[in-house]
Structure formats: C-alpha cells, structure tokens
Write a protein that holds these residues in place. Structure first.
Motif, PDB file in Angstrom:
ATOM      1  N   PRO A 154       0.803  -1.235   0.000  1.00  0.00           N
ATOM      2  CA  PRO A 154       0.000   0.000   0.000  1.00  0.00           C
ATOM      3  C   PRO A 154       0.838   1.288   0.000  1.00  0.00           C
ATOM      4  CG  PRO A 154      -0.305  -1.244   2.058  1.00  0.00           C
ATOM      5  CD  PRO A 154       0.726  -1.961   1.271  1.00  0.00           C
ATOM      6  N   GLN A 155       2.145   1.169   0.219  1.00  0.00           N
ATOM      7  CA  GLN A 155       2.988   2.370   0.331  1.00  0.00           C
ATOM      8  C   GLN A 155       3.683   2.747  -0.978  1.00  0.00           C
ATOM      9  OE1 GLN A 155       5.289   2.909   4.007  1.00  0.00           O
ATOM     10  NE2 GLN A 155       4.647   0.850   4.593  1.00  0.00           N
ATOM     11  N   VAL A 156       3.445   1.962  -2.032  1.00  0.00           N
ATOM     12  CA  VAL A 156       4.102   2.253  -3.317  1.00  0.00           C
ATOM     13  C   VAL A 156       3.056   2.639  -4.361  1.00  0.00           C
ATOM     14  CG1 VAL A 156       6.037   0.699  -2.844  1.00  0.00           C
ATOM     15  CG2 VAL A 156       4.035  -0.200  -4.036  1.00  0.00           C
ATOM     16  N   THR A 157       3.508   3.222  -5.467  1.00  0.00           N
ATOM     17  CA  THR A 157       2.585   3.609  -6.543  1.00  0.00           C
ATOM     18  C   THR A 157       2.002   2.340  -7.181  1.00  0.00           C
ATOM     19  OG1 THR A 157       4.491   3.725  -8.013  1.00  0.00           O
ATOM     20  CG2 THR A 157       3.717   5.806  -7.084  1.00  0.00           C
ATOM     21  N   PRO A 158       0.829   2.439  -7.828  1.00  0.00           N
ATOM     22  CA  PRO A 158       0.190   1.239  -8.383  1.00  0.00           C
ATOM     23  C   PRO A 158       1.088   0.465  -9.358  1.00  0.00           C
ATOM     24  CG  PRO A 158      -1.321   3.101  -8.465  1.00  0.00           C
ATOM     25  CD  PRO A 158      -0.011   3.645  -7.997  1.00  0.00           C
ATOM     26  N   ASP A 159       1.863   1.176 -10.208  1.00  0.00           N
ATOM     27  CA  ASP A 159       2.704   0.470 -11.177  1.00  0.00           C
ATOM     28  C   ASP A 159       3.744  -0.412 -10.472  1.00  0.00           C
ATOM     29  OD1 ASP A 159       4.172   2.730 -10.319  1.00  0.00           O
ATOM     30  OD2 ASP A 159       3.803   3.795 -12.201  1.00  0.00           O
ATOM     31  N   VAL A 160       4.388   0.148  -9.442  1.00  0.00           N
ATOM     32  CA  VAL A 160       5.386  -0.626  -8.684  1.00  0.00           C
ATOM     33  C   VAL A 160       4.700  -1.786  -7.961  1.00  0.00           C
ATOM     34  CG1 VAL A 160       7.042  -0.541  -6.761  1.00  0.00           C
ATOM     35  CG2 VAL A 160       6.952   1.338  -8.426  1.00  0.00           C
ATOM     36  N   GLY A 161       3.520  -1.511  -7.395  1.00  0.00           N
ATOM     37  CA  GLY A 161       2.759  -2.553  -6.692  1.00  0.00           C
ATOM     38  C   GLY A 161       2.402  -3.711  -7.597  1.00  0.00           C
ATOM     39  N   PHE A 162       2.025  -3.404  -8.824  1.00  0.00           N
ATOM     40  CA  PHE A 162       1.675  -4.485  -9.760  1.00  0.00           C
ATOM     41  C   PHE A 162       2.892  -5.328 -10.139  1.00  0.00           C
ATOM     42  CE2 PHE A 162      -2.363  -2.131 -11.050  1.00  0.00           C
ATOM     43  CZ  PHE A 162      -3.199  -3.090 -10.481  1.00  0.00           C
ATOM     44  N   VAL A 163       4.054  -4.688 -10.303  1.00  0.00           N
ATOM     45  CA  VAL A 163       5.272  -5.463 -10.599  1.00  0.00           C
ATOM     46  C   VAL A 163       5.581  -6.398  -9.424  1.00  0.00           C
ATOM     47  CG1 VAL A 163       7.727  -5.418 -11.159  1.00  0.00           C
ATOM     48  CG2 VAL A 163       6.219  -3.685 -12.140  1.00  0.00           C
ATOM     49  N   MET A 164       5.462  -5.880  -8.198  1.00  0.00           N
ATOM     50  CA  MET A 164       5.667  -6.711  -7.003  1.00  0.00           C
ATOM     51  C   MET A 164       4.759  -7.939  -7.033  1.00  0.00           C
ATOM     52  SD  MET A 164       5.689  -3.830  -3.949  1.00  0.00           S
ATOM     53  CE  MET A 164       5.305  -5.055  -2.661  1.00  0.00           C
ATOM     54  N   GLN A 165       3.487  -7.711  -7.361  1.00  0.00           N
ATOM     55  CA  GLN A 165       2.509  -8.814  -7.358  1.00  0.00           C
ATOM     56  C   GLN A 165       2.777  -9.811  -8.486  1.00  0.00           C
ATOM     57  OE1 GLN A 165      -1.713  -7.401  -6.355  1.00  0.00           O
ATOM     58  NE2 GLN A 165      -0.613  -5.478  -6.676  1.00  0.00           N
ATOM     59  N   LEU A 166       3.180  -9.292  -9.649  1.00  0.00           N
ATOM     60  CA  LEU A 166       3.497 -10.200 -10.767  1.00  0.00           C
ATOM     61  C   LEU A 166       4.714 -11.062 -10.425  1.00  0.00           C
ATOM     62  CD1 LEU A 166       2.950  -7.750 -13.773  1.00  0.00           C
ATOM     63  CD2 LEU A 166       1.604  -9.820 -13.312  1.00  0.00           C
ATOM     64  N   GLN A 167       5.704 -10.459  -9.755  1.00  0.00           N
ATOM     65  CA  GLN A 167       6.887 -11.225  -9.362  1.00  0.00           C
ATOM     66  C   GLN A 167       6.505 -12.334  -8.382  1.00  0.00           C
ATOM     67  OE1 GLN A 167       9.929  -7.825  -8.466  1.00  0.00           O
ATOM     68  NE2 GLN A 167      11.047  -9.533  -9.318  1.00  0.00           N
ATOM     69  N   ARG A 168       5.641 -11.991  -7.443  1.00  0.00           N
ATOM     70  CA  ARG A 168       5.255 -12.938  -6.398  1.00  0.00           C
ATOM     71  C   ARG A 168       4.371 -14.072  -6.939  1.00  0.00           C
ATOM     72  NH1 ARG A 168       5.781 -12.467  -1.107  1.00  0.00           N
ATOM     73  NH2 ARG A 168       4.446 -13.632   0.318  1.00  0.00           N
ATOM     74  N   THR A 169       3.478 -13.713  -7.849  1.00  0.00           N
ATOM     75  CA  THR A 169       2.456 -14.659  -8.320  1.00  0.00           C
ATOM     76  C   THR A 169       2.928 -15.506  -9.496  1.00  0.00           C
ATOM     77  OG1 THR A 169       0.852 -12.979  -7.640  1.00  0.00           O
ATOM     78  CG2 THR A 169       0.007 -14.794  -8.960  1.00  0.00           C
ATOM     79  N   PHE A 170       3.748 -14.912 -10.376  1.00  0.00           N
ATOM     80  CA  PHE A 170       4.196 -15.628 -11.578  1.00  0.00           C
ATOM     81  C   PHE A 170       5.687 -15.974 -11.563  1.00  0.00           C
ATOM     82  CE2 PHE A 170       0.323 -13.579 -13.101  1.00  0.00           C
ATOM     83  CZ  PHE A 170      -0.256 -14.572 -13.886  1.00  0.00           C
ATOM     84  N   GLY A 171       6.436 -15.403 -10.599  1.00  0.00           N
ATOM     85  CA  GLY A 171       7.871 -15.701 -10.536  1.00  0.00           C
ATOM     86  C   GLY A 171       8.693 -15.007 -11.606  1.00  0.00           C
ATOM     87  N   VAL A 172       8.151 -13.902 -12.152  1.00  0.00           N
ATOM     88  CA  VAL A 172       8.887 -13.213 -13.223  1.00  0.00           C
ATOM     89  C   VAL A 172       9.975 -12.313 -12.628  1.00  0.00           C
ATOM     90  CG1 VAL A 172       6.990 -13.244 -14.881  1.00  0.00           C
ATOM     91  CG2 VAL A 172       7.152 -11.335 -13.273  1.00  0.00           C
ATOM     92  N   ARG A 173      10.966 -11.971 -13.426  1.00  0.00           N
ATOM     93  CA  ARG A 173      11.979 -10.995 -13.031  1.00  0.00           C
ATOM     94  C   ARG A 173      11.334  -9.606 -13.015  1.00  0.00           C
ATOM     95  NH1 ARG A 173      14.322 -14.411 -16.986  1.00  0.00           N
ATOM     96  NH2 ARG A 173      16.095 -15.619 -16.199  1.00  0.00           N
ATOM     97  N   PHE A 174      11.976  -8.662 -12.329  1.00  0.00           N
ATOM     98  CA  PHE A 174      11.434  -7.303 -12.254  1.00  0.00           C
ATOM     99  C   PHE A 174      11.209  -6.737 -13.661  1.00  0.00           C
ATOM    100  CE2 PHE A 174      11.517  -2.720 -12.090  1.00  0.00           C
ATOM    101  CZ  PHE A 174      10.768  -2.416 -10.962  1.00  0.00           C
ATOM    102  N   ARG A 175      12.211  -6.898 -14.519  1.00  0.00           N
ATOM    103  CA  ARG A 175      12.114  -6.363 -15.886  1.00  0.00           C
ATOM    104  C   ARG A 175      10.942  -6.997 -16.654  1.00  0.00           C
ATOM    105  NH1 ARG A 175      15.548  -4.122 -19.836  1.00  0.00           N
ATOM    106  NH2 ARG A 175      17.343  -4.141 -18.460  1.00  0.00           N
ATOM    107  N   GLU A 176      10.781  -8.303 -16.499  1.00  0.00           N
ATOM    108  CA  GLU A 176       9.702  -9.010 -17.204  1.00  0.00           C
ATOM    109  C   GLU A 176       8.333  -8.527 -16.726  1.00  0.00           C
ATOM    110  OE1 GLU A 176      12.238 -13.180 -17.795  1.00  0.00           O
ATOM    111  OE2 GLU A 176      10.898 -12.949 -16.079  1.00  0.00           O
ATOM    112  N   GLY A 177       8.212  -8.304 -15.413  1.00  0.00           N
ATOM    113  CA  GLY A 177       6.954  -7.806 -14.859  1.00  0.00           C
ATOM    114  C   GLY A 177       6.653  -6.399 -15.346  1.00  0.00           C
ATOM    115  N   ARG A 199       8.589 -10.197 -23.605  1.00  0.00           N
ATOM    116  CA  ARG A 199       9.440  -9.007 -23.487  1.00  0.00           C
ATOM    117  C   ARG A 199      10.288  -9.012 -22.220  1.00  0.00           C
ATOM    118  NH1 ARG A 199       5.526  -4.073 -25.292  1.00  0.00           N
ATOM    119  NH2 ARG A 199       4.666  -4.487 -23.245  1.00  0.00           N
ATOM    120  N   GLY A 200      11.536  -8.583 -22.384  1.00  0.00           N
ATOM    121  CA  GLY A 200      12.417  -8.420 -21.230  1.00  0.00           C
ATOM    122  C   GLY A 200      13.010  -9.707 -20.698  1.00  0.00           C
ATOM    123  N   THR A 201      12.781 -10.817 -21.410  1.00  0.00           N
ATOM    124  CA  THR A 201      13.296 -12.104 -20.929  1.00  0.00           C
ATOM    125  C   THR A 201      14.799 -12.190 -21.172  1.00  0.00           C
ATOM    126  OG1 THR A 201      12.814 -13.129 -23.060  1.00  0.00           O
ATOM    127  CG2 THR A 201      11.131 -13.349 -21.353  1.00  0.00           C
TER     128      THR A 201
END
Length: 337
Positions: A154-177, A199-201
């Motif tokens: 909740p303390q980060v902007t939505p774009d950063v928050g979504f990358v965090m969630q994609l990394q956690r849920t799909f195991g992607v790298r930061f760049r890929e997310g 992209r970004g793989t």
C-alpha cells in the motif's frame, strides 16, 4: 581530460581528513574516490585500479540518486550496505553476475577505506548482506514473507505494486513484470492459446506463462485495466526509462521497509512452487542442508526411498528452473537452497 576517462592523481600528502572529500584533491566525489584508489595503489595505474573505476562510478551514481550526500565525508556504512543490497538484487535479477556484484562491493570497500583512513564503512558481502555463497547454494531464506509484502504494497505507486505482485504470483523478473502487456496475455488465454512471456526475458527467449489459478487470472485482469486506463502496454510510466523506473521502485520499496528486496518475491514464488510440486519444504524453508540431508528429509516425510526422493527433487527443480526462465537445475540452488 573527460570525466569518463579520469584515472586519478595523487593528492598532497599528508591529507587533512577533516576537509571536504577527505582532502583527496577534487570536489567531485567520483574523482576524489578514484584518487583514493590511485593512492591505495601507490600512484600507479594498476589492473586493480582500472578494474575499480566502473565500480566507483556506479557507487557514486547510486549515492547521488538515492541519498542527499554531497561529500565523501558524509557517506556512512548504511549507504554502503544499501549499495551492496542494490548490487545483490541486480545480481539476483541477472542484470549483473554474482561475481561482478561481489567485486564491485569489494572495490568500493577498498577505495572508501583508503579515502577515510579506516575500515568503518567496510561491508562484507556474505556476512553483512547474505549474498548467495560462491557455491551458488543459498543457506538463508530470501523469500519476501506475506507480512512484509502486505506492508510494502500500500505504500508504493500502483505500477510498482503491480510489478511486485506479478513477481510474487508468476515468478517473473522485475524487468519481465515491468514490461508485461497484460491485455495481450488475456487475449491469448481467451483464444484458447497458452500465453508466452515475450518481453524483457533473458537472452530474448520467450517462455510459457502458465495462468493456472484464479488468483493469477484476476491479477492479470487488474493489471490490464490499469494499463488500459493509461493507454499503455507496460507498467513503466511513459515519462520514465526502464532504468529510472527500476531506481524509483527501489527507492519507494526501501522507504516502505528497508529490509525489502524485490527479488525476494521471485524467491517466494520458487519456494511455494517447490512445496506444491513436492509436498515438502525446500532446504531454506525446512532449514535442512542442501543435498543428501535434504533427500533424507524428503524420504522420511513422504515415506519413500532416498533414491526416489532424489529423483523427485531433481524433477521439481527442473520444472521450477523452466518457470523461472532457466534450463539448469543448479540455478534453483540460489532460490531453494
């Protein structure tokens, strides 16, 4: 002489350590630190000194971007720790090799110690920062715990928050997310095709992106809606480069909790995937040593032979390695132990 080619000169000796930049003969932090390295090498442009230059430039760039420090005298151990964590995260994200990350930290340690005349700011990669040992086998659980994830989100902007969630849920790298086009993934799914991460793989190698749970699907829908609202096909704000977005995300998450490292979300994914495939915890979660001891632990827990435990462990690791965008089982050691 252009700044990029600067190799240093000797400051007047003896130095007055109370003066700005420790009296190293330059008002520029990069040049002053290069001068310290030059002094450390006895005023010779050695191979060691040459190897240090990119590390020292990288360090000062990090300091200027992430802190209000204006002079070498203001640098504290915590700043070096932060830089070390940044290197570690970049090594985990495969933007740097683990050896380069260690070398960069070592170069900064030596130049800064020379500049200061003491070892007060020296940071040890393994002991202080929990870098994966040179064996490549993690001994500490680096996964982001649920509580930490929920605190930072909740303390980060939505774009950063979504990358965090994609990394956690799909195991992607930061760049890929950051580069994921969620609408395209959903379109593939709705057409009955297996979506691919494009992209970004690493090495530009596409790989399958399994959407095999309701949680994964719902996250993609939320990301797609957010991207559509901004008329974007990635999570990187239109006014920022990937690198600037990554730096901004680093600052935001560190501000929320200094212990947070985004790559720990990917480690969480790997550890959970292992548990789902195996029915037992991986070495760093079970706190059992990698290898034979862990195979025995699997055999005992699942009531199977040690040989079968070893084979199942290998198969699970191979599967996880592919999900993470690799083709080698050994890479999972850095995640699972």
């Amino acid at each position: 002489m252009k700044k990029s080619n600067y190799v240093g000169h000797l400051a007047k000796a003896p130095r007055d350590f109370n003066k700005p930049n420790f009296n190293l003969g330059s008002r520029d932090m990069v040049k002053a630190l290069i001068n310290a390295s030059f002094e450390n090498q006895g005023g010779m442009v050695t191979n060691t000194h040459r190897a240090r230059l990119p590390a020292l430039k990288h360090f000062i760039s990090f300091i200027k971007t992430n802190t209000s420090v204006k002079r070498l005298n203001e640098i504290e151990k915590q700043h070096v720790v932060s830089f070390g964590e940044f290197l570690k995260n970049n090594a985990d994200e495969e933007l740097l090799s683990p050896a380069t990350a260690r070398d960069y930290l070592s170069h900064v340690n030596r130049a800064l110690a020379q500049a200061r005349g003491d070892e007060e700011c020296v940071v040890n990669a393994t002991r202080d920062l929990g870098f994966t040992p040179k064996s490549g086998i993690a001994t500490v659980d680096g996964a982001v715990k649920e509580g930490l994830h929920e605190k930072v989100l909740p303390q980060v902007t939505p774009d950063v928050g979504f990358v965090m969630q994609l990394q956690r849920t799909f195991g992607v790298r930061f760049r890929e997310g950051a580069l994921l086009d969620a609408s395209r993934v959903l379109e593939e799914l709705h057409r009955g095709r297996a979506p691919m991460l494009l992209r970004g793989t690493k090495g530009g190698q596409p790989r399958p992106l399994p959407v095999d749970s309701e949680e994964k699907y719902r996250l993609l829908v939320r990301v797609a809606k957010f991207q559509q609202s901004l008329a974007q096909d990635s999570l990187i704000p239109s006014h920022l480069s990937f690198k600037a977005f990554q730096s901004d995300a680093w600052r935001q998450t560190k501000h929320a909790d200094t212990s947070y490292l985004s790559h720990g979300e990917r480690k969480h994914f790997a550890c959970e995937a292992y548990y789902q495939l195996m029915g037992v915890r991986c070495p760093v979660k079970a706190m059992v040593v990698h290898g034979k001891k862990h195979h025995q632990y699997i055999a005992r827990t699942l009531n199977i032979s040690e040989a079968e435990a070893k084979q199942r462990d290998y198969d699970a690791r191979m599967q996880i390695s592919k999900l993470l965008g690799h083709h080698r089982v050994s890479i999972t050691n850095a995640y699972l132990g």
